[in-house]
Design a protein around this motif. Structure first.
Motif, PDB file in Angstrom:
ATOM      1  N   LEU A 108      -0.979   9.740  -9.885  1.00 22.05           N
ATOM      2  CA  LEU A 108       0.061  10.340  -9.044  1.00 22.05           C
ATOM      3  C   LEU A 108       1.218   9.377  -8.793  1.00 22.05           C
ATOM      4  CD1 LEU A 108      -2.142  12.191  -6.402  1.00 22.05           C
ATOM      5  CD2 LEU A 108      -0.746  13.238  -8.179  1.00 22.05           C
ATOM      6  N   LEU A 109       0.939   8.085  -8.843  1.00 18.66           N
ATOM      7  CA  LEU A 109       1.999   7.102  -8.608  1.00 18.66           C
ATOM      8  C   LEU A 109       3.091   7.187  -9.675  1.00 18.66           C
ATOM      9  CD1 LEU A 109      -0.067   3.973  -7.508  1.00 18.66           C
ATOM     10  CD2 LEU A 109       1.605   5.199  -6.112  1.00 18.66           C
ATOM     11  N   LYS A 110       2.725   7.660 -10.871  1.00 15.87           N
ATOM     12  CA  LYS A 110       3.679   7.709 -11.981  1.00 15.87           C
ATOM     13  C   LYS A 110       4.349   9.069 -12.136  1.00 15.87           C
ATOM     14  CE  LYS A 110       0.791   4.377 -14.487  1.00 15.87           C
ATOM     15  NZ  LYS A 110      -0.027   4.150 -15.702  1.00 15.87           N
ATOM     16  N   ALA A 111       3.980  10.019 -11.279  1.00 15.72           N
ATOM     17  CA  ALA A 111       4.517  11.373 -11.399  1.00 15.72           C
ATOM     18  C   ALA A 111       5.955  11.454 -10.898  1.00 15.72           C
ATOM     19  CB  ALA A 111       3.638  12.355 -10.620  1.00 15.72           C
ATOM     20  N   LYS A 112       6.656  12.536 -11.280  1.00 12.63           N
ATOM     21  CA  LYS A 112       7.976  12.826 -10.746  1.00 12.63           C
ATOM     22  C   LYS A 112       7.817  13.659  -9.476  1.00 12.63           C
ATOM     23  CE  LYS A 112      10.352  12.721 -15.205  1.00 12.63           C
ATOM     24  NZ  LYS A 112      11.183  13.491 -16.183  1.00 12.63           N
ATOM     25  N   TYR A 113       8.743  13.478  -8.527  1.00 13.10           N
ATOM     26  CA  TYR A 113       8.598  14.109  -7.227  1.00 13.10           C
ATOM     27  C   TYR A 113       9.857  14.867  -6.824  1.00 13.10           C
ATOM     28  CZ  TYR A 113       4.286  11.485  -6.469  1.00 13.10           C
ATOM     29  OH  TYR A 113       3.025  10.994  -6.582  1.00 13.10           O
ATOM     30  N   LYS A 114       9.668  15.860  -5.947  1.00  7.70           N
ATOM     31  CA  LYS A 114      10.778  16.538  -5.291  1.00  7.70           C
ATOM     32  C   LYS A 114      10.441  16.675  -3.817  1.00  7.70           C
ATOM     33  CE  LYS A 114       9.134  21.312  -5.889  1.00  7.70           C
ATOM     34  NZ  LYS A 114       9.460  22.668  -6.400  1.00  7.70           N
ATOM     35  N   LYS A 115      11.477  16.834  -2.991  1.00  4.82           N
ATOM     36  CA  LYS A 115      11.264  16.929  -1.546  1.00  4.82           C
ATOM     37  C   LYS A 115      11.148  18.375  -1.105  1.00  4.82           C
ATOM     38  CE  LYS A 115      12.866  12.699   0.637  1.00  4.82           C
ATOM     39  NZ  LYS A 115      13.642  12.162   1.764  1.00  4.82           N
ATOM     40  N   THR A 116      10.206  18.599  -0.137  1.00  2.10           N
ATOM     41  CA  THR A 116      10.082  19.928   0.443  1.00  2.10           C
ATOM     42  C   THR A 116      11.074  20.091   1.588  1.00  2.10           C
ATOM     43  OG1 THR A 116       8.461  19.258   2.118  1.00  2.10           O
ATOM     44  CG2 THR A 116       7.608  19.900  -0.052  1.00  2.10           C
ATOM     45  N   GLU A 117      11.364  21.347   1.946  1.00  2.00           N
ATOM     46  CA  GLU A 117      12.212  21.592   3.098  1.00  2.00           C
ATOM     47  C   GLU A 117      11.405  21.436   4.382  1.00  2.00           C
ATOM     48  OE1 GLU A 117      13.572  25.606   3.484  1.00  2.00           O
ATOM     49  OE2 GLU A 117      11.753  26.467   2.630  1.00  2.00           O
ATOM     50  N   THR A 171       5.981  17.155  -9.188  1.00  2.00           N
ATOM     51  CA  THR A 171       6.382  18.367  -9.907  1.00  2.00           C
ATOM     52  C   THR A 171       5.387  18.731 -10.990  1.00  2.00           C
ATOM     53  OG1 THR A 171       7.741  17.023 -11.386  1.00  2.00           O
ATOM     54  CG2 THR A 171       8.825  17.993  -9.454  1.00  2.00           C
ATOM     55  N   GLU A 172       4.620  17.734 -11.464  1.00  2.00           N
ATOM     56  CA  GLU A 172       3.574  18.008 -12.448  1.00  2.00           C
ATOM     57  C   GLU A 172       2.527  16.904 -12.400  1.00  2.00           C
ATOM     58  OE1 GLU A 172       5.512  16.115 -16.489  1.00  2.00           O
ATOM     59  OE2 GLU A 172       5.912  18.226 -16.046  1.00  2.00           O
ATOM     60  N   VAL A 173       1.282  17.310 -12.568  1.00  2.00           N
ATOM     61  CA  VAL A 173       0.152  16.389 -12.626  1.00  2.00           C
ATOM     62  C   VAL A 173      -0.757  16.844 -13.751  1.00  2.00           C
ATOM     63  CG1 VAL A 173      -1.878  15.490 -11.414  1.00  2.00           C
ATOM     64  CG2 VAL A 173       0.231  15.904 -10.143  1.00  2.00           C
ATOM     65  N   GLU A 174      -1.147  15.913 -14.597  1.00  2.00           N
ATOM     66  CA  GLU A 174      -1.961  16.265 -15.755  1.00  2.00           C
ATOM     67  C   GLU A 174      -3.238  16.993 -15.342  1.00  2.00           C
ATOM     68  OE1 GLU A 174      -4.137  14.113 -19.602  1.00  2.00           O
ATOM     69  OE2 GLU A 174      -2.909  12.939 -18.193  1.00  2.00           O
ATOM     70  N   ALA A 179       0.838  -1.204   0.000  1.00  2.00           N
ATOM     71  CA  ALA A 179       0.000   0.000   0.000  1.00  2.00           C
ATOM     72  C   ALA A 179       0.872   1.254   0.000  1.00  2.00           C
ATOM     73  CB  ALA A 179      -0.933   0.003   1.203  1.00  2.00           C
ATOM     74  N   THR A 180       0.387   2.312  -0.621  1.00  2.00           N
ATOM     75  CA  THR A 180       1.091   3.584  -0.693  1.00  2.00           C
ATOM     76  C   THR A 180       0.418   4.595   0.237  1.00  2.00           C
ATOM     77  OG1 THR A 180       1.675   3.180  -2.998  1.00  2.00           O
ATOM     78  CG2 THR A 180       1.854   5.451  -2.214  1.00  2.00           C
ATOM     79  N   GLY A 181       1.235   5.350   0.981  1.00  2.00           N
ATOM     80  CA  GLY A 181       0.710   6.362   1.885  1.00  2.00           C
ATOM     81  C   GLY A 181       0.702   7.734   1.230  1.00  2.00           C
ATOM     82  N   TRP A 182      -0.347   8.521   1.502  1.00  2.00           N
ATOM     83  CA  TRP A 182      -0.492   9.862   0.959  1.00  2.00           C
ATOM     84  C   TRP A 182      -0.924  10.824   2.060  1.00  2.00           C
ATOM     85  CZ3 TRP A 182       0.724  10.191  -4.217  1.00  2.00           C
ATOM     86  CH2 TRP A 182       0.657   9.000  -4.961  1.00  2.00           C
ATOM     87  N   LEU A 183      -0.392  12.038   1.992  1.00  2.00           N
ATOM     88  CA  LEU A 183      -0.884  13.125   2.831  1.00  2.00           C
ATOM     89  C   LEU A 183      -1.585  14.107   1.900  1.00  2.00           C
ATOM     90  CD1 LEU A 183      -1.008  14.420   5.660  1.00  2.00           C
ATOM     91  CD2 LEU A 183       1.102  15.645   5.084  1.00  2.00           C
ATOM     92  N   VAL A 184      -2.884  14.284   2.075  1.00  2.00           N
ATOM     93  CA  VAL A 184      -3.699  15.062   1.139  1.00  2.00           C
ATOM     94  C   VAL A 184      -4.292  16.273   1.847  1.00  2.00           C
ATOM     95  CG1 VAL A 184      -5.756  15.009  -0.324  1.00  2.00           C
ATOM     96  CG2 VAL A 184      -4.207  13.059  -0.291  1.00  2.00           C
ATOM     97  N   ASN A 185      -4.142  17.416   1.196  1.00  2.00           N
ATOM     98  CA  ASN A 185      -4.628  18.667   1.758  1.00  2.00           C
ATOM     99  C   ASN A 185      -5.782  19.252   0.955  1.00  2.00           C
ATOM    100  OD1 ASN A 185      -4.715  20.856   3.487  1.00  2.00           O
ATOM    101  ND2 ASN A 185      -3.120  21.994   2.421  1.00  2.00           N
ATOM    102  N   THR A 186      -6.210  18.557  -0.092  1.00  2.00           N
ATOM    103  CA  THR A 186      -7.284  19.115  -0.937  1.00  2.00           C
ATOM    104  C   THR A 186      -8.348  18.094  -1.301  1.00  2.00           C
ATOM    105  OG1 THR A 186      -6.077  18.578  -2.967  1.00  2.00           O
ATOM    106  CG2 THR A 186      -5.694  20.757  -2.029  1.00  2.00           C
ATOM    107  N   GLY A 187      -8.183  16.845  -0.916  1.00  2.00           N
ATOM    108  CA  GLY A 187      -9.164  15.838  -1.301  1.00  2.00           C
ATOM    109  C   GLY A 187      -8.780  15.060  -2.544  1.00  2.00           C
ATOM    110  N   TRP A 188      -7.533  15.204  -3.015  1.00  2.00           N
ATOM    111  CA  TRP A 188      -7.073  14.382  -4.136  1.00  2.00           C
ATOM    112  C   TRP A 188      -6.758  12.978  -3.620  1.00  2.00           C
ATOM    113  CZ3 TRP A 188      -2.859  17.980  -6.689  1.00  2.00           C
ATOM    114  CH2 TRP A 188      -3.492  19.157  -7.126  1.00  2.00           C
TER     115      TRP A 188
END
Length: 507
Positions: free
Chosen positions: A425-434, A442-445, A411-420
């Motif tokens: 999203l599993l196939k998207a590219k990611y970057k880390k926040t400070e 970094t981008e979602v269709e 299973a994959t864990g997500w923290l969601v702030n908007t209800g997405w």
């Protein structure tokens, strides 16, 4: 005493509304056929009056002390309250008894008996628990847990440990619960949920305060969130099958709903915004503390004169896209919902296993300024495991079980702030926040990339950084409760979980 009560047993079914009206002063049938009634002075749960017997069984098993919802009482005080409740029930001309089940998983269901003075309480629990067949009632046998609900009668305030005329008491050794001094029906529902939070982990089954649904391809998602974060809205997505909206178990065979009904908040309910709940308010449904017209019996869902906590309790099959039986395969997405009024958490973040544990234990959301009297700026709220009021063991116990099951079943864990939620999203590219170290896409269709990083939405970058550090400090201060608590070697927090939290400069 119990035998006396059992001798006057009566099953409450929705078709016996006439009994509810006959024995309930102030109860009425609304224009849609639902039963509307009042819970009296208490229109919500009383967590400060809920107690658990501390004995040889529970002293070293349960979570006690700072941050815990478990307030102790002794066996003697429990028995004083139990005798008071049973004597009151035996003084009545009629009591109502339900024999029902918890947990749709047939191998791990629990038999419960609810003895109550009010007909509406019996009908409420008929809706909320899993309804047995006639054959199952005949062969019900001894219950695994019993509730004595004498809520119309107060406890003696001079009894040791009592702080008011209300007391909700759990005795895990005796497998009993006693209710005095409150007629709010939700105490029964949540009391049994606390019992499941104790019993299920003993079977290596994880009990969860979450919504749950399943996609057409069999992919299951869990939704954790405090009030107002969208848990119910997401779990009742019309494009997916509803497994349940509030209480679940995750066993070796998959996920299962604990309950047989829904307990929906219905303040400001409208047919346009929530058609499924609106259509579920019909014959068989119990409406608690709503206001309706004297002549037309039409409910005014905007009327808050009794309470804002107006409720509707109905069988889960009243929802059209429900999956029956309410079970599913192992979850693929574990979604932690946070309404971050500070505006510094990303809309969506993919979590590592240790981050999932950290944020699950934290259980964060924020109250928006103006939602409650006296709140002038956002206020952080933390509720361990997104349901601290109902858990019995230390939060790290549930978090460790969650991580084990997520790892085992991918299973994959997500923290969601908007209800997405998951999906592409599993196939998207990611970057880390400070600071928080969250992985954000970094981008979602179909979504403007600039809003995926919350810093881009702040014109004042220094104010963003200041607020980010403020929220991080609140997380760390809240988590100190758990770093200092230990129950044996297996439940110690690891350095990996601590490292998954926010990292402050020079910390």
């Amino acid at each position: 005493m119990q035998e006396n009560i059992m001798g006057r047993k009566r099953n409450m079914e929705p078709e016996l509304y006439e009994q509810a009206i006959k024995y309930e002063k102030g109860s009425f049938i609304t224009a849609t056929g639902a039963l509307a009634t009042l819970s009296g002075a208490k229109t919500g749960r009383c967590p400060r009056d809920k107690r658990v017997v501390k004995d040889e069984l529970t002293e070293n098993e349960l979570w006690w002390g700072k941050g815990s919802p478990n307030i102790e009482m002794d066996e003697h005080s429990f028995m004083v309250n139990r005798e008071r409740a049973v004597d009151y029930l035996n003084s009545l001309d009629k009591v109502f008894v339900n024999d029902q089940f918890l947990n749709w998983d047939p191998e791990n269901r629990i038999k419960v008996r609810i003895v109550s003075a009010r007909a509406y309480h019996s009908l409420f629990m008929h809706n909320m628990c899993i309804r047995p067949t006639l054959e199952e009632i005949e062969n019900f046998g001894t219950p695994d847990f019993t509730i004595y609900n004498a809520g119309q009668f107060p406890c003696n305030r001079y009894t040791h440990y009592m702080t008011s005329s209300t007391s909700i008491d759990l005795n895990l050794a005796r497998k009993e619960m006693v209710i005095l001094g409150t007629q709010y029906a939700g105490e029964m529902k949540k009391g049994l949920f606390s019992v499941m939070h104790y019993l299920m982990p003993k079977r290596q089954i994880l009990s969860l305060h979450s919504g749950c649904n399943m996609g057409k391809e069999g992919d299951v998602a869990l939704f954790f969130g405090l009030s107002g974060t969208g848990k119910t809205t997401l779990s009742t997505d019309h494009n997916r099958y509803l497994i349940g909206d509030d209480e679940h178990c995750w066993s070796d065979s998959g996920v299962s709903n604990i309950e047989g009904g829904c307990y929906a908040k219905c303040i400001d309910l409208s047919k346009e915004k929530e058609p499924d709940i609106w259509n579920a308010i019909k014959f068989g449904t119990v409406l608690e503390n709503v206001v309706f017209g004297e002549h037309d019996r039409e409910v005014d869902f905007t009327d808050k004169s009794v309470t804002e906590n107006t409720r509707a309790a109905y069988p889960i099959e009243y929802i059209p896209n429900v999956k029956l039986p309410c079970v599913g395969p192992h979850p693929k997405n574990v979604i932690l919902l946070a309404c971050d009024a500070f505006g510094v958490l990303p809309p969506v973040s993919k979590l590592s296993l240790s981050q999932t544990m950290y944020h699950f234990i934290s259980g964060y959301t924020a109250l928006v300024a103006g939602t409650e009297e006296g709140i002038k700026e956002p206020q952080a709220t933390f509720s361990a495991c997104f349901g601290a009021a109902f858990i019995m063991l230390h939060p790290t116990k549930y978090a460790a079980m969650l991580a084990e099951k997520m790892k085992k079943h991918g299973a994959t864990g997500w923290l969601v702030n908007t209800g997405w939620s998951g999906g592409s999203l599993l196939k998207a590219k990611y970057k880390k926040t400070e600071i928080f170290g969250l992985e954000i896409p970094t981008e979602v269709e179909g979504v403007p990339s600039e809003i995926l990083d919350p810093e881009n939405t702040w014109s004042d970058k220094s104010a963003y950084k200041e607020t980010l550090l403020k929220l991080a400090a609140l997380f760390k201060n809240n988590f100190e409760t758990f770093t200092n608590y230990k129950i044996g070697e297996d439940n110690n927090l690891t350095d990996e979980i601590l490292a998954a939290g926010p990292i402050l400069p020079n910390a």
